[in-house]
Design a protein around this motif. Sequence first.
Motif, PDB file in Angstrom:
ATOM      1  N   ARG A   2     -34.202  -6.293   1.491  1.00  0.00           N
ATOM      2  CA  ARG A   2     -33.062  -4.967   0.666  1.00  0.00           C
ATOM      3  C   ARG A   2     -31.587  -5.300   0.652  1.00  0.00           C
ATOM      4  N   GLU A  44     -25.894   2.267  -6.399  1.00  0.00           N
ATOM      5  CA  GLU A  44     -27.668   2.206  -7.237  1.00  0.00           C
ATOM      6  C   GLU A  44     -27.724   1.205  -8.612  1.00  0.00           C
ATOM      7  N   ASP A  49     -30.019  -0.991  -1.118  1.00  0.00           N
ATOM      8  CA  ASP A  49     -31.274   0.095  -1.483  1.00  0.00           C
ATOM      9  C   ASP A  49     -30.454   0.877  -0.276  1.00  0.00           C
ATOM     10  N   ARG A  67     -30.961  10.843  -6.095  1.00  0.00           N
ATOM     11  CA  ARG A  67     -30.136   9.568  -6.042  1.00  0.00           C
ATOM     12  C   ARG A  67     -31.462   8.664  -5.008  1.00  0.00           C
ATOM     13  N   ARG A  68     -31.362   7.866  -5.566  1.00  0.00           N
ATOM     14  CA  ARG A  68     -32.330   6.340  -5.360  1.00  0.00           C
ATOM     15  C   ARG A  68     -32.024   5.862  -4.164  1.00  0.00           C
ATOM     16  N   ILE A  69     -30.644   5.576  -3.782  1.00  0.00           N
ATOM     17  CA  ILE A  69     -30.177   5.107  -2.583  1.00  0.00           C
ATOM     18  C   ILE A  69     -30.607   5.637  -1.522  1.00  0.00           C
ATOM     19  N   ALA A  70     -31.063   5.487  -0.326  1.00  0.00           N
ATOM     20  CA  ALA A  70     -30.956   5.708   0.623  1.00  0.00           C
ATOM     21  C   ALA A  70     -29.117   5.976   1.455  1.00  0.00           C
ATOM     22  N   HIS A  98     -36.759   5.187  -0.400  1.00  0.00           N
ATOM     23  CA  HIS A  98     -35.754   5.842  -1.235  1.00  0.00           C
ATOM     24  C   HIS A  98     -35.059   7.001  -1.467  1.00  0.00           C
ATOM     25  N   GLY A  99     -33.815   7.408  -1.816  1.00  0.00           N
ATOM     26  CA  GLY A  99     -33.323   8.894  -1.741  1.00  0.00           C
ATOM     27  C   GLY A  99     -33.473   9.321  -0.191  1.00  0.00           C
TER      28      GLY A  99
END
Length: 122
Positions: A2, A44, A49, A67-70, A98-99
């Motif tokens: 990741r 992103e 990640d 959002r997909r990114i944490a 994710h998110g």
Amino acid sequence: MRRLLLDESVPAGLRRILTNFEVKTAPEMGWAGISNGRLLALAEQHGFDIMVTSDTNIRFQNRLAGRRIALVVATTNHWDTIRANPSDLVAACDGAAHGAYVVVRFPKPPRRRRALPSFSAP
């Protein structure tokens, strides 16, 4: 593996703690000085990640829904405090989906004492 981005607001030394990730800093990516909203979008787009920041206002300044990114937010950027208590930050990053939006609380850093002016006797 990741990918994790360190915002400018956190110490680059976190790289030595977050060994389960491919870690890059915002300046390494050429993203120094970029606002958080734009930084999240760039991260992103470039396949990160997770982003780690110490900007506790990021949640209120940016729309995080979708959002997909944490996003992992450390409540301090004081390196000695983080280095002495790394386990919660490592666990938050390891478990970040994710998110996700995760706040990692740290003890308050010690206050720096001001040097008192020296007076010489007449």
